[in-house]
Motif scaffolding. Structure first.
Motif, PDB file in Angstrom:
ATOM      1  N   GLN A 252      94.959  72.777  61.199  1.00 43.09           N
ATOM      2  CA  GLN A 252      93.571  72.446  60.945  1.00 43.09           C
ATOM      3  C   GLN A 252      93.464  70.950  60.653  1.00 43.09           C
ATOM      4  N   PRO A 253      92.427  70.283  61.164  1.00 41.93           N
ATOM      5  CA  PRO A 253      92.289  68.835  60.919  1.00 41.93           C
ATOM      6  C   PRO A 253      92.310  68.465  59.449  1.00 41.93           C
ATOM      7  N   SER A 254      91.723  69.312  58.596  1.00 41.94           N
ATOM      8  CA  SER A 254      91.679  68.992  57.174  1.00 41.94           C
ATOM      9  C   SER A 254      93.041  69.115  56.501  1.00 41.94           C
ATOM     10  N   LYS A 255      93.991  69.821  57.156  1.00 41.26           N
ATOM     11  CA  LYS A 255      95.316  70.024  56.578  1.00 41.26           C
ATOM     12  C   LYS A 255      96.358  69.076  57.151  1.00 41.26           C
ATOM     13  N   MET A 256      95.965  68.214  58.068  1.00 37.38           N
ATOM     14  CA  MET A 256      96.922  67.297  58.687  1.00 37.38           C
ATOM     15  C   MET A 256      97.371  66.222  57.698  1.00 37.38           C
ATOM     16  N   ALA A 257      98.652  65.891  57.783  1.00 36.99           N
ATOM     17  CA  ALA A 257      99.177  64.828  56.930  1.00 36.99           C
ATOM     18  C   ALA A 257      98.560  63.499  57.335  1.00 36.99           C
ATOM     19  N   LYS A 258      98.204  62.685  56.358  1.00 34.95           N
ATOM     20  CA  LYS A 258      97.600  61.393  56.635  1.00 34.95           C
ATOM     21  C   LYS A 258      98.667  60.366  57.002  1.00 34.95           C
ATOM     22  N   ASN A 259      98.487  59.768  58.152  1.00 36.03           N
ATOM     23  CA  ASN A 259      99.338  58.663  58.574  1.00 36.03           C
ATOM     24  C   ASN A 259      98.490  57.678  59.366  1.00 36.03           C
TER      25      ASN A 259
ATOM     26  N   ILE B  27      88.784  39.707  59.108  1.00 31.55           N
ATOM     27  CA  ILE B  27      87.450  40.300  59.139  1.00 31.55           C
ATOM     28  C   ILE B  27      86.374  39.214  59.079  1.00 31.55           C
ATOM     29  N   ALA B  28      86.600  38.190  58.224  1.00 34.25           N
ATOM     30  CA  ALA B  28      85.617  37.118  58.079  1.00 34.25           C
ATOM     31  C   ALA B  28      85.510  36.280  59.348  1.00 34.25           C
ATOM     32  N   GLU B  29      86.650  35.995  59.971  1.00 37.23           N
ATOM     33  CA  GLU B  29      86.644  35.133  61.158  1.00 37.23           C
ATOM     34  C   GLU B  29      86.039  35.821  62.372  1.00 37.23           C
ATOM     35  N   ASN B  30      86.269  37.131  62.508  1.00 39.84           N
ATOM     36  CA  ASN B  30      85.832  37.836  63.711  1.00 39.84           C
ATOM     37  C   ASN B  30      84.563  38.646  63.510  1.00 39.84           C
ATOM     38  N   GLY B  31      84.032  38.654  62.299  1.00 39.73           N
ATOM     39  CA  GLY B  31      82.802  39.397  62.047  1.00 39.73           C
ATOM     40  C   GLY B  31      82.921  40.867  62.363  1.00 39.73           C
ATOM     41  N   LEU B  32      84.044  41.469  61.978  1.00 36.15           N
ATOM     42  CA  LEU B  32      84.286  42.864  62.299  1.00 36.15           C
ATOM     43  C   LEU B  32      83.328  43.780  61.549  1.00 36.15           C
ATOM     44  N   LYS B  33      82.974  44.853  62.201  1.00 34.83           N
ATOM     45  CA  LYS B  33      82.133  45.867  61.606  1.00 34.83           C
ATOM     46  C   LYS B  33      82.900  47.185  61.574  1.00 34.83           C
ATOM     47  N   MET B  34      82.822  47.881  60.471  1.00 33.07           N
ATOM     48  CA  MET B  34      83.581  49.103  60.309  1.00 33.07           C
ATOM     49  C   MET B  34      82.674  50.321  60.515  1.00 33.07           C
ATOM     50  N   PRO B  35      82.542  50.816  61.751  1.00 31.16           N
ATOM     51  CA  PRO B  35      81.664  51.963  61.992  1.00 31.16           C
ATOM     52  C   PRO B  35      82.338  53.262  61.591  1.00 31.16           C
ATOM     53  N   ASP B  36      81.531  54.293  61.296  1.00 27.26           N
ATOM     54  CA  ASP B  36      82.048  55.614  60.968  1.00 27.26           C
ATOM     55  C   ASP B  36      82.096  56.462  62.233  1.00 27.26           C
ATOM     56  N   TYR B  37      83.207  57.178  62.395  1.00 23.72           N
ATOM     57  CA  TYR B  37      83.239  58.188  63.444  1.00 23.72           C
ATOM     58  C   TYR B  37      82.390  59.370  63.011  1.00 23.72           C
ATOM     59  N   LYS B  38      81.836  60.054  63.971  1.00 24.67           N
ATOM     60  CA  LYS B  38      81.064  61.241  63.657  1.00 24.67           C
ATOM     61  C   LYS B  38      82.000  62.338  63.160  1.00 24.67           C
ATOM     62  N   LYS B  39      81.481  63.160  62.293  1.00 26.92           N
ATOM     63  CA  LYS B  39      82.299  64.200  61.694  1.00 26.92           C
ATOM     64  C   LYS B  39      82.844  65.156  62.741  1.00 26.92           C
ATOM     65  N   GLU B  40      82.046  65.441  63.785  1.00 28.50           N
ATOM     66  CA  GLU B  40      82.508  66.396  64.780  1.00 28.50           C
ATOM     67  C   GLU B  40      83.683  65.860  65.586  1.00 28.50           C
ATOM     68  N   ASP B  41      83.896  64.520  65.584  1.00 29.97           N
ATOM     69  CA  ASP B  41      85.033  63.966  66.299  1.00 29.97           C
ATOM     70  C   ASP B  41      86.345  64.406  65.679  1.00 29.97           C
ATOM     71  N   TYR B  42      86.327  64.767  64.414  1.00 27.73           N
ATOM     72  CA  TYR B  42      87.540  65.142  63.731  1.00 27.73           C
ATOM     73  C   TYR B  42      87.736  66.650  63.660  1.00 27.73           C
ATOM     74  N   GLY B  43      86.798  67.394  64.187  1.00 25.95           N
ATOM     75  CA  GLY B  43      86.942  68.839  64.212  1.00 25.95           C
ATOM     76  C   GLY B  43      86.369  69.478  62.970  1.00 25.95           C
ATOM     77  N   PRO B  44      86.231  70.792  62.963  1.00 28.02           N
ATOM     78  CA  PRO B  44      85.661  71.504  61.823  1.00 28.02           C
ATOM     79  C   PRO B  44      86.599  71.474  60.626  1.00 28.02           C
ATOM     80  N   GLY B  45      86.009  71.465  59.458  1.00 31.03           N
ATOM     81  CA  GLY B  45      86.797  71.509  58.225  1.00 31.03           C
ATOM     82  C   GLY B  45      87.211  70.163  57.721  1.00 31.03           C
ATOM     83  N   THR B  46      86.789  69.082  58.379  1.00 30.78           N
ATOM     84  CA  THR B  46      87.186  67.735  57.972  1.00 30.78           C
ATOM     85  C   THR B  46      86.048  67.081  57.223  1.00 30.78           C
TER      86      THR B  46
END
Length: 219
Positions: free
Chosen positions: A89-96, A191-210
């Motif tokens: 399950q996506p919610s049980k995957m080890a974080k790396n 981040i300052a030099e390149n003006g990076l923006k940190m967008p959020d992935y949609k929840k459904e991209d990670y599967g149910p239970g995440t």
């Protein structure tokens, strides 16, 4: 010294160079070591003159040693680790570094492509009429990685899924949104030099239970 696995039947890495790094991670000196490779290949050469003794070893014993070596090394392979993710399950995957920053469906897609190439190579090897092309099929994996994968996956995804440890560390230093990298100043500067923006992935991209809303740098 001789490169032989005296204690366990596992592969022994041959260290040809040792690096000394400072607190910033920069290499200050390199000490080469060629004795291990010299003695290892010397023992291999000596085996040629002991073939009469080696023939006395039953083939099942050798197959068992090689099988055990493969099983010991298998858990450390990222391909095998990502294959096991198919049954978790996506919610049980080890974080790396890739499960945290890449949607699960993209990880599975990359694993599926690798498994497809693996199956093709194995099929060519087993079919006697075309088995002579086995080395060519292995060689074709290189242009597939260089030219085909970049069309299917982003540069960030390929870095996290197939990059060297140095490339992954560099990516984390520049794009880690939670500031967990050891070099936070480099991250903030990038981040300052390149003006990076940190967008959020949609929840459904990670599967149910995440529930984790992971952010990825829009490099």
């Amino acid at each position: 010294l001789m490169g032989l696995p005296w204690l366990v039947a596992s592969t022994v890495p041959c260290i040809t160079a040792m690096q000394e790094k400072d607190s910033k991670g920069e290499v200050t000196s390199i000490q080469e070591s060629r004795l291990t490779g010299l003695f290892t290949h010397g023992v291999g050469l000596g085996c040629i003159f002991a073939l009469s003794v080696i023939r006395l070893i039953p083939l099942p014993v050798l197959y068992g040693v090689f099988l055990f070596m493969d099983l010991v090394a298998l858990p450390g392979q990222q391909f095998y680790q990502r294959f096991l993710l198919l049954f978790q399950q996506p919610s049980k995957m080890a974080k790396n570094h890739y499960t945290k920053y890449i949607p699960v469906n993209r990880i599975h897609k990359y694993t599926a492509f690798q498994f497809l190439f693996f199956a093709i190579v194995c099929a060519v090897r087993e079919i006697k009429s075309i088995s002579i092309a086995f080395p060519v099929m292995v060689l074709m994996c290189i242009p597939a990685r260089l030219y085909l994968h970049p069309r299917l996956f982003s540069e960030d995804e390929l870095t996290l899924l197939d990059g060297s440890p140095e490339e992954i560390d560099k990516w984390l230093q520049k794009n880690d949104p939670e500031g967990e990298s050891p070099d936070k100043s480099a991250q903030a500067e990038h981040i300052a030099e390149n003006g990076l923006k940190m967008p959020d992935y949609k929840k459904e991209d990670y599967g149910p239970g995440t529930t984790d809303k992971t952010e990825v740098a829009d490099a």
